[in-house]
Write a protein that holds these residues in place. Structure first.
Motif, short mmCIF file in Angstrom:
data_model
loop_
_atom_site.label_atom_id
_atom_site.label_comp_id
_atom_site.label_asym_id
_atom_site.label_seq_id
_atom_site.Cartn_x
_atom_site.Cartn_y
_atom_site.Cartn_z
N TYR A 68 63.72 36.23 44.51
CA TYR A 68 62.63 35.89 43.58
C TYR A 68 61.28 36.22 44.20
CZ TYR A 68 65.06 33.63 39.68
OH TYR A 68 65.80 33.39 38.57
N LYS A 69 61.10 35.86 45.46
CA LYS A 69 59.82 36.15 46.10
C LYS A 69 59.62 37.66 46.26
CE LYS A 69 57.21 33.43 47.37
NZ LYS A 69 56.16 32.65 46.67
N LYS A 70 60.68 38.36 46.64
CA LYS A 70 60.58 39.82 46.76
C LYS A 70 60.09 40.43 45.45
CE LYS A 70 63.73 43.84 47.23
NZ LYS A 70 63.16 44.69 48.27
N HIS A 71 60.70 40.01 44.35
CA HIS A 71 60.36 40.60 43.07
C HIS A 71 59.03 40.07 42.53
CE1 HIS A 71 64.91 41.47 42.83
NE2 HIS A 71 64.27 42.47 43.37
N HIS A 72 58.69 38.85 42.88
CA HIS A 72 57.34 38.33 42.58
C HIS A 72 56.27 39.24 43.21
CE1 HIS A 72 53.90 35.57 42.75
NE2 HIS A 72 53.96 35.57 44.06
N TRP A 73 56.57 39.71 44.40
CA TRP A 73 55.59 40.57 45.08
C TRP A 73 55.64 42.01 44.55
CZ3 TRP A 73 58.23 38.48 50.05
CH2 TRP A 73 57.75 37.20 50.32
N LEU A 74 56.84 42.52 44.29
CA LEU A 74 56.98 43.97 44.03
C LEU A 74 56.89 44.35 42.56
CD1 LEU A 74 59.86 44.96 46.50
CD2 LEU A 74 57.40 44.96 46.89
N LEU A 83 55.34 38.46 34.64
CA LEU A 83 56.51 38.36 35.50
C LEU A 83 56.13 37.86 36.90
CD1 LEU A 83 58.53 41.54 34.49
CD2 LEU A 83 59.14 39.15 34.10
N HIS A 84 54.99 38.28 37.38
CA HIS A 84 54.51 37.81 38.69
C HIS A 84 54.46 36.28 38.71
CE1 HIS A 84 52.17 37.95 42.40
NE2 HIS A 84 51.22 37.24 41.83
N LEU A 85 53.93 35.69 37.66
CA LEU A 85 53.84 34.23 37.58
C LEU A 85 55.20 33.59 37.36
CD1 LEU A 85 50.63 33.74 35.39
CD2 LEU A 85 50.82 33.71 37.88
N LEU A 87 58.26 34.71 38.05
CA LEU A 87 59.18 34.80 39.18
C LEU A 87 58.78 33.85 40.30
CD1 LEU A 87 59.79 38.66 39.20
CD2 LEU A 87 61.23 36.86 38.23
N ASP A 88 57.52 33.58 40.44
CA ASP A 88 57.09 32.61 41.45
C ASP A 88 57.46 31.20 41.04
OD1 ASP A 88 56.02 32.48 44.01
OD2 ASP A 88 54.08 31.78 43.27
N LYS A 89 57.38 30.92 39.74
CA LYS A 89 57.78 29.59 39.25
C LYS A 89 59.28 29.37 39.49
CE LYS A 89 58.07 26.86 34.98
NZ LYS A 89 59.55 26.78 34.90
FE LIG Z 1 52.38 34.66 45.41
#
Ligand SMILES: [Fe+2]
Length: 199
Positions: A68-74, A83-85, A87-89
């Motif tokens: 999740y963090k990988k994809h939040h970043w990428l 999606l950035h928000l 995936l971090d949630k």
């Molecule tokens: Fe972040």
């Protein structure tokens, strides 16, 4: 525990009272995979079995959190911010699960798997490429990892209940299964190819 290599302050009275004892080493006092005898009305066999099942779910959940963090970043493209928000949630919810599962293992007298290198040895979630995939492939990968955990969790919950470990059954059902089912829904809805502008 040996302290022989730690220099002991001898001159200054103040240093003697506040100098940390550095570079300490000791024996491993409980091996991974073993359980201590805790008086919580559960047999050693039941607790050991639950710890083993929980550690598998814990390892896979730690990998899912990292994905999740990988994809939040990428993540990239027109839906980047949404999606950035999101995936971090979802990562945050997995992080909360990690702590809950790990502390259940400790409650049962076991050793929670923690070092990421140990986690990598036992997880069954396929490794993602080190680089960046297309966004639908990221979401599909997350969905498949989620279902893999759910398949394991369903069976583990049933077996824990059969062994009399209702607490572990409840944790797996109420925390792992309910969280992952809901996250699966959120992921799957992003993989529906609906028109955006013209119906
Ligand atoms: Fe972040």
């Amino acid at each position: 525990m040996t302290m022989s290599h730690t220099p002991r302050p001898t001159n200054d009275r103040e240093i003697m009272h506040s100098q940390p004892w550095l570079h300490q080493q000791g024996l491993e006092i409980q091996a991974y995979g073993t359980v201590r005898l805790f008086p919580i009305a559960l047999s050693r066999d039941a607790r050991q079995y639950s710890c083993q099942r929980l550690n598998q779910i814990l390892a896979d959940t730690q990998i899912l959190f990292s994905l999740y963090k990988k994809h939040h970043w990428l993540v990239r493209g027109p839906t980047f911010y949404q999606l950035h928000l999101l995936l971090d949630k979802l990562a945050g919810e997995q992080l909360a699960l990690i702590d809950t599962i790990a502390e259940r293992v400790q409650t049962l007298g076991g050793i929670a798997i923690s070092d990421p290198r140990h986690v990598a040895e036992i997880t069954r979630i396929p490794r993602a490429p080190n680089g960046c995939e297309e966004v639908p492939a990221m979401l599909s990968r997350l969905l498949e990892a989620t279902e893999l955990i759910l398949i394991d969790a369903h069976e583990a919950a049933l077996r824990a209940a059969e062994g009399g470990d209702l607490g572990t059954n409840d944790l797996i059902v109420s925390n792992v299964i309910r969280t992952d089912e809901l996250q699966g829904w959120f992921l799957a809805e992003h993989l529906v190819n609906t028109p955006i502008v013209i119906a």
